[in-house]
Scaffold this motif. Structure first.
Motif, PDB file in Angstrom:
ATOM      1  N   LEU A 103     -31.028 -29.320  51.673  1.00 17.12           N
ATOM      2  CA  LEU A 103     -29.699 -29.191  51.083  1.00 17.12           C
ATOM      3  C   LEU A 103     -28.967 -30.505  51.299  1.00 17.12           C
ATOM      4  CD1 LEU A 103     -27.186 -27.688  49.970  1.00 17.12           C
ATOM      5  CD2 LEU A 103     -26.774 -26.910  52.329  1.00 17.12           C
ATOM      6  N   PHE A 104     -28.641 -31.180  50.196  1.00 14.14           N
ATOM      7  CA  PHE A 104     -27.835 -32.399  50.265  1.00 14.14           C
ATOM      8  C   PHE A 104     -26.372 -31.974  50.199  1.00 14.14           C
ATOM      9  CE2 PHE A 104     -31.905 -34.018  48.885  1.00 14.14           C
ATOM     10  CZ  PHE A 104     -32.050 -35.127  49.697  1.00 14.14           C
ATOM     11  N   ARG A 105     -25.734 -31.968  51.354  1.00 17.45           N
ATOM     12  CA  ARG A 105     -24.375 -31.455  51.460  1.00 17.45           C
ATOM     13  C   ARG A 105     -23.359 -32.424  50.878  1.00 17.45           C
ATOM     14  NH1 ARG A 105     -24.084 -29.741  57.524  1.00 17.45           N
ATOM     15  NH2 ARG A 105     -21.878 -29.778  57.075  1.00 17.45           N
ATOM     16  N   ASN A 106     -22.368 -31.842  50.234  1.00 16.88           N
ATOM     17  CA  ASN A 106     -21.322 -32.595  49.561  1.00 16.88           C
ATOM     18  C   ASN A 106     -20.030 -32.503  50.365  1.00 16.88           C
ATOM     19  OD1 ASN A 106     -19.786 -33.955  47.706  1.00 16.88           O
ATOM     20  ND2 ASN A 106     -19.620 -32.246  46.287  1.00 16.88           N
ATOM     21  N   HIS A 107     -19.920 -33.329  51.377  1.00 14.47           N
ATOM     22  CA  HIS A 107     -18.689 -33.438  52.161  1.00 14.47           C
ATOM     23  C   HIS A 107     -18.252 -32.128  52.796  1.00 14.47           C
ATOM     24  CE1 HIS A 107     -18.543 -37.308  50.265  1.00 14.47           C
ATOM     25  NE2 HIS A 107     -18.438 -36.756  49.082  1.00 14.47           N
ATOM     26  N   ARG A 108     -19.186 -31.285  53.168  1.00 10.17           N
ATOM     27  CA  ARG A 108     -18.842 -30.035  53.855  1.00 10.17           C
ATOM     28  C   ARG A 108     -19.099 -30.237  55.339  1.00 10.17           C
ATOM     29  NH1 ARG A 108     -17.411 -26.805  50.191  1.00 10.17           N
ATOM     30  NH2 ARG A 108     -18.420 -26.818  48.200  1.00 10.17           N
ATOM     31  N   GLU A 109     -18.080 -30.005  56.093  1.00  5.79           N
ATOM     32  CA  GLU A 109     -18.204 -30.211  57.529  1.00  5.79           C
ATOM     33  C   GLU A 109     -17.549 -29.062  58.262  1.00  5.79           C
ATOM     34  OE1 GLU A 109     -16.903 -34.040  58.752  1.00  5.79           O
ATOM     35  OE2 GLU A 109     -17.848 -35.024  57.050  1.00  5.79           O
ATOM     36  N   GLY A 110     -17.767 -29.031  59.527  1.00 10.89           N
ATOM     37  CA  GLY A 110     -17.156 -28.021  60.373  1.00 10.89           C
ATOM     38  C   GLY A 110     -18.208 -27.407  61.276  1.00 10.89           C
ATOM     39  N   ASP A 111     -17.789 -27.135  62.475  1.00 10.54           N
ATOM     40  CA  ASP A 111     -18.721 -26.606  63.466  1.00 10.54           C
ATOM     41  C   ASP A 111     -19.304 -25.266  63.052  1.00 10.54           C
ATOM     42  OD1 ASP A 111     -18.294 -28.831  65.014  1.00 10.54           O
ATOM     43  OD2 ASP A 111     -16.797 -27.857  66.297  1.00 10.54           O
ATOM     44  N   ARG A 112     -18.473 -24.388  62.478  1.00  9.87           N
ATOM     45  CA  ARG A 112     -18.965 -23.064  62.091  1.00  9.87           C
ATOM     46  C   ARG A 112     -20.027 -23.173  61.013  1.00  9.87           C
ATOM     47  NH1 ARG A 112     -15.303 -18.312  59.586  1.00  9.87           N
ATOM     48  NH2 ARG A 112     -15.064 -19.902  58.014  1.00  9.87           N
ATOM     49  N   LEU A 113     -19.769 -23.962  59.978  1.00  6.13           N
ATOM     50  CA  LEU A 113     -20.750 -24.116  58.910  1.00  6.13           C
ATOM     51  C   LEU A 113     -22.016 -24.779  59.432  1.00  6.13           C
ATOM     52  CD1 LEU A 113     -21.569 -23.809  55.988  1.00  6.13           C
ATOM     53  CD2 LEU A 113     -20.453 -25.990  55.506  1.00  6.13           C
ATOM     54  N   GLU A 114     -21.856 -25.786  60.256  1.00  2.00           N
ATOM     55  CA  GLU A 114     -23.011 -26.479  60.843  1.00  2.00           C
ATOM     56  C   GLU A 114     -23.874 -25.486  61.621  1.00  2.00           C
ATOM     57  OE1 GLU A 114     -25.055 -30.065  61.166  1.00  2.00           O
ATOM     58  OE2 GLU A 114     -23.110 -29.827  60.223  1.00  2.00           O
ATOM     59  N   ILE A 121     -14.450 -23.346  49.219  1.00  2.65           N
ATOM     60  CA  ILE A 121     -14.851 -21.952  49.286  1.00  2.65           C
ATOM     61  C   ILE A 121     -15.124 -21.602  50.749  1.00  2.65           C
ATOM     62  CG2 ILE A 121     -15.817 -21.916  46.954  1.00  2.65           C
ATOM     63  CD1 ILE A 121     -18.611 -21.958  48.204  1.00  2.65           C
ATOM     64  N   ASP A 122     -15.051 -20.329  51.029  1.00  2.26           N
ATOM     65  CA  ASP A 122     -15.287 -19.825  52.375  1.00  2.26           C
ATOM     66  C   ASP A 122     -16.698 -20.196  52.835  1.00  2.26           C
ATOM     67  OD1 ASP A 122     -14.524 -17.790  54.564  1.00  2.26           O
ATOM     68  OD2 ASP A 122     -16.475 -17.084  53.853  1.00  2.26           O
ATOM     69  N   ASP A 123     -16.850 -20.487  54.128  1.00  2.00           N
ATOM     70  CA  ASP A 123     -18.151 -20.854  54.680  1.00  2.00           C
ATOM     71  C   ASP A 123     -19.204 -19.786  54.407  1.00  2.00           C
ATOM     72  OD1 ASP A 123     -17.112 -23.200  55.650  1.00  2.00           O
ATOM     73  OD2 ASP A 123     -17.027 -22.549  57.745  1.00  2.00           O
ATOM     74  N   TYR A 124     -18.811 -18.515  54.515  1.00  2.00           N
ATOM     75  CA  TYR A 124     -19.785 -17.435  54.316  1.00  2.00           C
ATOM     76  C   TYR A 124     -20.192 -17.302  52.852  1.00  2.00           C
ATOM     77  CZ  TYR A 124     -18.950 -16.285  59.152  1.00  2.00           C
ATOM     78  OH  TYR A 124     -18.860 -16.357  60.511  1.00  2.00           O
ATOM     79  N   GLU A 125     -19.269 -17.532  51.944  1.00  2.26           N
ATOM     80  CA  GLU A 125     -19.607 -17.533  50.512  1.00  2.26           C
ATOM     81  C   GLU A 125     -20.565 -18.689  50.210  1.00  2.26           C
ATOM     82  OE1 GLU A 125     -17.387 -17.928  46.160  1.00  2.26           O
ATOM     83  OE2 GLU A 125     -16.175 -17.719  47.970  1.00  2.26           O
ATOM     84  N   TYR A 126     -20.281 -19.835  50.789  1.00  3.01           N
ATOM     85  CA  TYR A 126     -21.146 -21.004  50.627  1.00  3.01           C
ATOM     86  C   TYR A 126     -22.532 -20.721  51.200  1.00  3.01           C
ATOM     87  CZ  TYR A 126     -22.763 -25.831  51.072  1.00  3.01           C
ATOM     88  OH  TYR A 126     -23.500 -26.986  50.989  1.00  3.01           O
ATOM     89  N   LEU A 127     -22.566 -20.166  52.405  1.00  2.63           N
ATOM     90  CA  LEU A 127     -23.837 -19.836  53.042  1.00  2.63           C
ATOM     91  C   LEU A 127     -24.636 -18.849  52.197  1.00  2.63           C
ATOM     92  CD1 LEU A 127     -25.663 -20.206  55.532  1.00  2.63           C
ATOM     93  CD2 LEU A 127     -24.507 -18.203  56.515  1.00  2.63           C
ATOM     94  N   ASN A 128     -23.974 -17.871  51.606  1.00  3.65           N
ATOM     95  CA  ASN A 128     -24.658 -16.909  50.744  1.00  3.65           C
ATOM     96  C   ASN A 128     -25.335 -17.607  49.568  1.00  3.65           C
ATOM     97  OD1 ASN A 128     -25.437 -14.239  49.874  1.00  3.65           O
ATOM     98  ND2 ASN A 128     -23.828 -14.413  48.325  1.00  3.65           N
ATOM     99  N   LEU A 129     -24.649 -18.561  48.950  1.00  5.86           N
ATOM    100  CA  LEU A 129     -25.258 -19.327  47.853  1.00  5.86           C
ATOM    101  C   LEU A 129     -26.477 -20.110  48.348  1.00  5.86           C
ATOM    102  CD1 LEU A 129     -22.061 -20.730  46.089  1.00  5.86           C
ATOM    103  CD2 LEU A 129     -23.657 -19.044  45.153  1.00  5.86           C
ATOM    104  N   VAL A 130     -26.350 -20.715  49.518  1.00  8.72           N
ATOM    105  CA  VAL A 130     -27.457 -21.490  50.087  1.00  8.72           C
ATOM    106  C   VAL A 130     -28.644 -20.570  50.375  1.00  8.72           C
ATOM    107  CG1 VAL A 130     -28.224 -22.902  52.038  1.00  8.72           C
ATOM    108  CG2 VAL A 130     -25.965 -23.289  51.027  1.00  8.72           C
ATOM    109  N   ILE A 131     -28.391 -19.402  50.945  1.00  8.87           N
ATOM    110  CA  ILE A 131     -29.465 -18.452  51.246  1.00  8.87           C
ATOM    111  C   ILE A 131     -30.197 -18.037  49.981  1.00  8.87           C
ATOM    112  CG2 ILE A 131     -29.926 -16.086  52.022  1.00  8.87           C
ATOM    113  CD1 ILE A 131     -27.731 -16.549  54.158  1.00  8.87           C
ATOM    114  N   GLN A 132     -29.447 -17.738  48.924  1.00  5.04           N
ATOM    115  CA  GLN A 132     -30.079 -17.359  47.653  1.00  5.04           C
ATOM    116  C   GLN A 132     -30.943 -18.494  47.122  1.00  5.04           C
ATOM    117  OE1 GLN A 132     -27.521 -15.415  44.707  1.00  5.04           O
ATOM    118  NE2 GLN A 132     -26.051 -15.085  46.360  1.00  5.04           N
ATOM    119  N   LYS A 133     -30.418 -19.696  47.192  1.00  2.00           N
ATOM    120  CA  LYS A 133     -31.139 -20.858  46.678  1.00  2.00           C
ATOM    121  C   LYS A 133     -32.405 -21.117  47.498  1.00  2.00           C
ATOM    122  CE  LYS A 133     -30.907 -24.387  43.769  1.00  2.00           C
ATOM    123  NZ  LYS A 133     -30.650 -24.306  42.347  1.00  2.00           N
ATOM    124  N   VAL A 134     -32.300 -21.064  48.817  1.00  7.03           N
ATOM    125  CA  VAL A 134     -33.460 -21.269  49.684  1.00  7.03           C
ATOM    126  C   VAL A 134     -34.510 -20.200  49.406  1.00  7.03           C
ATOM    127  CG1 VAL A 134     -34.263 -21.239  52.082  1.00  7.03           C
ATOM    128  CG2 VAL A 134     -32.229 -22.558  51.465  1.00  7.03           C
TER     129      VAL A 134
END
Length: 117
Positions: A74-85, A33-46
């Motif tokens: 957040l225990f990340r599941n193999h998600r990497e990348g400078d932008r997401l980090e 999924i897109d980094d921003y969609e993922y981040l949105n889920l993380v923000i809601q959860k946090v």
């Protein structure tokens, strides 16, 4: 429960060696999924976790010792990348500055060896 279940606490872990209470967010997402969609889920959860802490619900489940620090992790599941980090690091700073809470994004290995604190 997991990251997509934004209104629930997944797990509460106690690490006596590090004197830490960890509200764990499990990343069960396998599809790309897109980094921003993922981040949105993380923000809601946090946000749900912060509400859980602010409303005193942790103390209804577990009374942490005075000298233990509470973390949202957040225990990340193999998600990497400078932008997401970078985005997750920004979220960490926002959570800390606005809520006086600690947010981390780590691997299970980092949790087990204590290098995440």
């Amino acid at each position: 429960m997991a990251i997509k279940s934004t209104n629930t606490v997944d797990n509460i872990l106690v690490n006596h060696n590090n004197k830490a209470i960890v509200l764990a967010i499990e990343d069960e997402i396998q599809e790309k999924i897109d980094d921003y969609e993922y981040l949105n889920l993380v923000i809601q959860k946090v946000g749900a976790y912060i509400a859980f802490l602010d409303e005193g619900e942790l103390k209804e489940v577990f009374e942490p010792p005075q000298d233990y620090k509470v973390f949202i992790v957040l225990f990340r599941n193999h998600r990497e990348g400078d932008r997401l980090e970078s985005l997750l690091d920004e979220l960490r700073e926002v959570v800390k500055s606005r809520n006086d809470k600690e947010f981390r994004h780590i691997s299970i290995d980092q949790f087990n060896d204590g290098s995440w604190q």
